[in-house]
Scaffold this active site. Structure first.
Site, PDB file in Angstrom:
ATOM      1  N   HIS A 159       8.129  -6.434  84.053  1.00 45.06           N
ATOM      2  CA  HIS A 159       8.839  -5.261  84.553  1.00 45.06           C
ATOM      3  C   HIS A 159       9.890  -5.781  85.537  1.00 45.06           C
ATOM      4  O   HIS A 159       9.537  -6.384  86.562  1.00 45.06           O
ATOM      5  CB  HIS A 159       7.886  -4.281  85.225  1.00 45.06           C
ATOM      6  CG  HIS A 159       6.950  -3.621  84.267  1.00 45.06           C
ATOM      7  ND1 HIS A 159       5.650  -3.272  84.608  1.00 45.06           N
ATOM      8  CD2 HIS A 159       7.108  -3.251  82.971  1.00 45.06           C
ATOM      9  CE1 HIS A 159       5.070  -2.708  83.547  1.00 45.06           C
ATOM     10  NE2 HIS A 159       5.927  -2.689  82.551  1.00 45.06           N
TER      11      HIS A 159
ATOM     12  N   GLU B  73       9.652  -5.533  89.360  1.00 41.96           N
ATOM     13  CA  GLU B  73       8.444  -6.012  90.026  1.00 41.96           C
ATOM     14  C   GLU B  73       8.626  -7.501  90.267  1.00 41.96           C
ATOM     15  O   GLU B  73       8.385  -8.328  89.390  1.00 41.96           O
ATOM     16  CB  GLU B  73       7.213  -5.682  89.174  1.00 41.96           C
ATOM     17  CG  GLU B  73       7.034  -4.172  89.017  1.00 41.96           C
ATOM     18  CD  GLU B  73       5.911  -3.774  88.076  1.00 41.96           C
ATOM     19  OE1 GLU B  73       5.137  -4.668  87.650  1.00 41.96           O
ATOM     20  OE2 GLU B  73       5.815  -2.574  87.754  1.00 41.96           O
TER      21      GLU B  73
ATOM     22  N   HIS C 261       2.343  -8.530  88.300  1.00 41.38           N
ATOM     23  CA  HIS C 261       3.035  -7.248  88.391  1.00 41.38           C
ATOM     24  C   HIS C 261       3.116  -6.802  89.844  1.00 41.38           C
ATOM     25  O   HIS C 261       2.753  -7.540  90.761  1.00 41.38           O
ATOM     26  CB  HIS C 261       2.307  -6.194  87.556  1.00 41.38           C
ATOM     27  CG  HIS C 261       2.452  -6.377  86.079  1.00 41.38           C
ATOM     28  ND1 HIS C 261       3.232  -5.557  85.301  1.00 41.38           N
ATOM     29  CD2 HIS C 261       1.920  -7.299  85.235  1.00 41.38           C
ATOM     30  CE1 HIS C 261       3.172  -5.962  84.033  1.00 41.38           C
ATOM     31  NE2 HIS C 261       2.382  -7.020  83.976  1.00 41.38           N
TER      32      HIS C 261
ATOM     33  N   GLU D 232      -1.802  -7.236  90.075  1.00 35.12           N
ATOM     34  CA  GLU D 232      -0.881  -6.360  90.811  1.00 35.12           C
ATOM     35  C   GLU D 232      -0.852  -6.867  92.249  1.00 35.12           C
ATOM     36  O   GLU D 232      -1.890  -6.908  92.915  1.00 35.12           O
ATOM     37  CB  GLU D 232      -1.361  -4.912  90.747  1.00 35.12           C
ATOM     38  CG  GLU D 232      -1.537  -4.356  89.340  1.00 35.12           C
ATOM     39  CD  GLU D 232      -0.224  -3.900  88.713  1.00 35.12           C
ATOM     40  OE1 GLU D 232       0.808  -3.880  89.427  1.00 35.12           O
ATOM     41  OE2 GLU D 232      -0.232  -3.565  87.511  1.00 35.12           O
TER      42      GLU D 232
END
Length: 418
Positions: free
Chosen positions: A116, A119, A232, A320
């Protein structure tokens, strides 16, 4: 031609690799290859943290080229393909004697970031990690042991087009924000063949995916990666497969793989070495012990971690790393220090379990033999050189091998010690 009268030999080499580790806190650490003197202080080189900034795509290419030039026996930069707007998809390979073939039974590990485009913490952490490993290779015994035993691949940006469109300081992805997606507006973490797709092999061959996805798929399927993580942002948690379930619940119900014990264990190793993630409370969300099953959190189809597990031998989790997706560059040193130990400890898990060679009775390697662990309904297949690596948590197991045209091997009992 394989003759059915030829008998598949038993596994000739079966090394319990965990015996090369010592248990420390919540993870494993490699024994030092050249132990430092008692009380010695190792001064690590983290000069890359000075004047933190985000590199543009062109600057990233230049930085990696310099790293290869400065460390020609340790670093090689590859392009595994191009983005939709023709930006190279760069991968840094780090291991000794880089111009020679990978040593037999040396496992392959990968980190992939920035799929992404907005990110960005993971992108910068992998740039830092590459510099950290090569700068400290000769002076830090832990780094030296890890690099000497592991073929490490770091992909800072899977989505350079999206990164190009993203803006520093943007903590959320607004609706229809192109920075998150590739240049065609596609979410690359929904673009992989899904485990529930009909005729999955044909799905791959038809090249339905975006060029970034297709390049990474080909890279995964062409190499015997053992362990991986994709980085991410937008939360602080370690997520493990599966990302969807046969019942397609919106959330809050586990969808475990056959290797659920290992995935939870590996996720905990990352989370428990992270000073924030281990608490399980950040970004207005709560995750017990800092980990979650992907489908329990929320369902998605066509994710990269599920693709790795279902279509290849590679085990992958999703990390994450920050509440803000594209924080100011001044925050990057803090993010490095939060994640540095976790990044290192997770890479060491590439060596947990068993590894070995499968050959016929004459000693010739057998490709695509199934390495079967009794009680785990997920097999690993051998490489062209007959190699296999089977990730397992500590415990007692029974291992056997089957291949087309050969009698099955005898069952081999193995013990993975903690």
């Amino acid at each position: 031609m394989v003759h059915k009268s030829r008998k598949l030999s038993a596994v000739l080499v079966i090394a319990v690799v965990v015996s090369g580790f010592v248990l420390v806190a919540n993870g494993f650490t490699l024994k030092e290859s050249s132990p430092a003197a008692p009380g010695a202080i190792i001064e690590e080189d983290e000069s890359f943290l000075q004047n933190p900034r985000y590199e543009s795509n062109d600057e990233l290419q230049d930085l990696l080229a310099r790293l290869q030039k400065d460390h020609p026996t340790l670093v090689k930069v590859h392009s595994i393909g191009s983005s939709l707007e023709n930006r190279p998809l760069l991968v840094v390979e780090i291991r000794p004697n880089i111009d020679r073939p990978r040593p037999l039974l040396m496992p392959m590990f990968k980190y992939v970031a920035n799929m992404h485009g907005d990110e960005t913490v993971g992108r910068e952490l992998l740039i830092y990690l590459a510099q950290y490993l090569v700068n400290n290779y000769r002076q830090d015994p832990e780094v030296g042991a890890l690099v000497n035993s592991t073929a490490i691949y770091l992909m800072p940006s899977m989505n350079p087009d999206g990164f190009h469109r993203s803006k520093e300081g943007s903590c959320e992805s607004p609706p229809n924000y192109m920075g998150r997606y590739n240049a065609a507006g596609v979410d690359l973490n929904r673009d992989f063949p899904d485990r529930f797709d009909n005729d999955r092999v044909r799905h791959i061959r038809r090249n339905r995916q975006q060029p970034e996805t297709a390049a990474v798929m080909n890279w995964i399927l062409s190499n015997p990666f053992v362990l991986s993580a994709n980085l991410h942002g937008g939360a602080v948690v370690a997520s493990y497969p599966y990302d969807n379930s046969i019942f397609h619940h919106e959330c809050c119900e586990d969808s475990p793989t056959p290797d659920n014990h290992f995935f939870k264990y590996a996720s905990l190793v990352y989370a428990q070495n992270h000073p924030v993630m281990k608490n399980g409370h950040d970004c207005n969300e709560t995750f017990q012990d800092g980990i979650t099953n992907g489908a329990y959190w929320y369902e998605l189809n066509g994710g990269m971690q599920d693709f790795n597990y279902v279509f290849s031998n590679c085990f992958e989790i999703t990390l994450e790393l920050s509440c803000c997706k594209y924080p100011k560059a001044s925050e990057l040193p803090k993010e490095w220090h939060k994640n540095k130990r976790s990044l290192i400890e997770y890479m060491k898990l590439t060596h947990v379990g068993v590894r070995g060679l499968v050959t016929d009775s004459n000693g010739y390697p057998i490709q695509d033999a199934d390495v079967i662990v009794d009680g785990i309904k997920q097999n690993i297949r051998t490489t062209k050189r007959g190699e296999y690596w089977r990730l397992l948590v500590p415990g007692n197991y029974k291992l056997r091998v089957e291949a087309v045209g050969f009698y099955p091997s005898q069952e081999v009992p193995i013990t993975i010690a903690a």
